[in-house]
Design a protein around this motif. Structure first.
Motif, PDB file in Angstrom:
ATOM      1  N   GLN A  63      -1.228  26.667   1.125  1.00 24.00           N
ATOM      2  CA  GLN A  63      -2.473  26.576   0.372  1.00 24.00           C
ATOM      3  C   GLN A  63      -3.143  25.224   0.621  1.00 24.00           C
ATOM      4  O   GLN A  63      -2.462  24.191   0.734  1.00 24.00           O
ATOM      5  CB  GLN A  63      -2.198  26.698  -1.126  1.00 24.00           C
ATOM      6  N   PHE A  64      -4.460  25.243   0.667  1.00 26.63           N
ATOM      7  CA  PHE A  64      -5.250  24.014   0.756  1.00 26.63           C
ATOM      8  C   PHE A  64      -5.537  23.533  -0.654  1.00 26.63           C
ATOM      9  O   PHE A  64      -5.688  24.338  -1.580  1.00 26.63           O
ATOM     10  CB  PHE A  64      -6.566  24.278   1.487  1.00 26.63           C
ATOM     11  N   ILE A  65      -5.616  22.228  -0.826  1.00 22.18           N
ATOM     12  CA  ILE A  65      -5.959  21.624  -2.108  1.00 22.18           C
ATOM     13  C   ILE A  65      -7.169  20.738  -1.831  1.00 22.18           C
ATOM     14  O   ILE A  65      -7.093  19.803  -1.022  1.00 22.18           O
ATOM     15  CB  ILE A  65      -4.797  20.787  -2.677  1.00 22.18           C
ATOM     16  N   SER A  76      -6.333  29.652  -0.250  1.00 25.65           N
ATOM     17  CA  SER A  76      -5.661  30.015   1.000  1.00 25.65           C
ATOM     18  C   SER A  76      -6.462  29.579   2.226  1.00 25.65           C
ATOM     19  O   SER A  76      -5.944  29.580   3.344  1.00 25.65           O
ATOM     20  CB  SER A  76      -5.393  31.518   1.047  1.00 25.65           C
ATOM     21  N   SER A  77      -7.712  29.208   2.026  1.00 24.68           N
ATOM     22  CA  SER A  77      -8.532  28.686   3.121  1.00 24.68           C
ATOM     23  C   SER A  77      -9.491  27.648   2.544  1.00 24.68           C
ATOM     24  O   SER A  77      -9.699  27.577   1.342  1.00 24.68           O
ATOM     25  CB  SER A  77      -9.297  29.809   3.812  1.00 24.68           C
ATOM     26  N   LEU A  78     -10.052  26.870   3.433  1.00 27.49           N
ATOM     27  CA  LEU A  78     -11.043  25.881   3.010  1.00 27.49           C
ATOM     28  C   LEU A  78     -12.388  26.562   2.854  1.00 27.49           C
ATOM     29  O   LEU A  78     -12.727  27.467   3.625  1.00 27.49           O
ATOM     30  CB  LEU A  78     -11.165  24.775   4.055  1.00 27.49           C
ATOM     31  N   PRO A  79     -13.188  26.134   1.890  1.00 28.87           N
ATOM     32  CA  PRO A  79     -14.539  26.683   1.764  1.00 28.87           C
ATOM     33  C   PRO A  79     -15.367  26.385   3.012  1.00 28.87           C
ATOM     34  O   PRO A  79     -15.144  25.376   3.691  1.00 28.87           O
ATOM     35  CB  PRO A  79     -15.116  25.948   0.551  1.00 28.87           C
ATOM     36  N   GLY A  80     -16.314  27.239   3.312  1.00 28.05           N
ATOM     37  CA  GLY A  80     -17.152  27.096   4.492  1.00 28.05           C
ATOM     38  C   GLY A  80     -17.889  25.768   4.583  1.00 28.05           C
ATOM     39  O   GLY A  80     -18.192  25.305   5.675  1.00 28.05           O
ATOM     40  N   ARG A  81     -18.144  25.135   3.464  1.00 26.44           N
ATOM     41  CA  ARG A  81     -18.889  23.873   3.487  1.00 26.44           C
ATOM     42  C   ARG A  81     -18.145  22.775   4.237  1.00 26.44           C
ATOM     43  O   ARG A  81     -18.751  21.807   4.683  1.00 26.44           O
ATOM     44  CB  ARG A  81     -19.209  23.418   2.060  1.00 26.44           C
ATOM     45  N   TYR A  82     -16.852  22.929   4.408  1.00 23.80           N
ATOM     46  CA  TYR A  82     -16.079  21.895   5.105  1.00 23.80           C
ATOM     47  C   TYR A  82     -16.278  21.930   6.616  1.00 23.80           C
ATOM     48  O   TYR A  82     -16.230  20.899   7.263  1.00 23.80           O
ATOM     49  CB  TYR A  82     -14.590  21.996   4.763  1.00 23.80           C
TER      50      TYR A  82
END
Length: 172
Positions: A63-65, A76-82
């Motif tokens: 998991q990403f934090i 489970s994934s990074l938001p698209g804004r990253y």
């Protein structure tokens, strides 16, 4: 009778020695749990810190934090804004529990690695034998996986017609 007592004490002593020796050998390795985009050189890692985006990745939970406003969020994934390239972005291995609770420390300690894109070998691209099992790379004869065009040298006495399955470009 005396011989039996001596033999019994020797067996008990050996058993206690073996138990204490067993207790002293406790090595944690989680190479196979680390993602293919993880950095090489670490037999064990709890978290990765991404200085470029001030976020973390829990290897055990996969998991990403990351920050959402003022709150740390797990996903489970990074938001698209990253728009972050996990293969090329720099990762810092952290083995402290809950590192995001000490975020100012990690920002200060590892902020100098911002912008270090592509300066870290990842597991997927490693030629280190300890990663062969997970990245499918390795020398010829490694079950036919030579990262070439499918003409690996596996299980055929090196005649060049093995059961290889190429993965990408031949780098010979």
């Amino acid at each position: 009778m005396k011989k039996i007592a001596i033999l019994l004490s020797m067996v008990i002593s050996l058993g206690m020695f073996a138990k204490s020796a067993d207790a002293q050998v406790n090595v944690s390795i989680n190479i196979g749990s680390q993602p293919m985009w993880g950095p090489v050189g670490y037999d064990y890692a709890s978290y990765y810190y991404f200085p470029d985006i001030d976020a973390y990745y829990s290897i055990s939970k996969r998991q990403f934090i990351y920050l959402n406003g003022n709150h740390w969020v797990w996903g489970s994934s990074l938001p698209g804004r990253y728009k972050y390239d996990l293969d090329r972005g720099y990762k810092v291995v952290i083995n402290d529990p809950d590192p995001w609770t000490r975020a100012p420390y990690y920002r200060q300690q590892y902020g100098r690695y911002k912008g270090w894109y592509g300066k870290q070998t990842i597991i997927r691209n490693s030629n280190d034998p300890k990663y062969y099992q997970w990245n499918g790379r390795g020398p010829k004869g490694n079950n036919g996986h030579d990262n070439g065009n499918g003409h690996g040298r596996g299980n055929d006495n090196n005649q060049g017609h093995g059961n290889g399955h190429g993965h990408g470009h031949d780098r010979r």
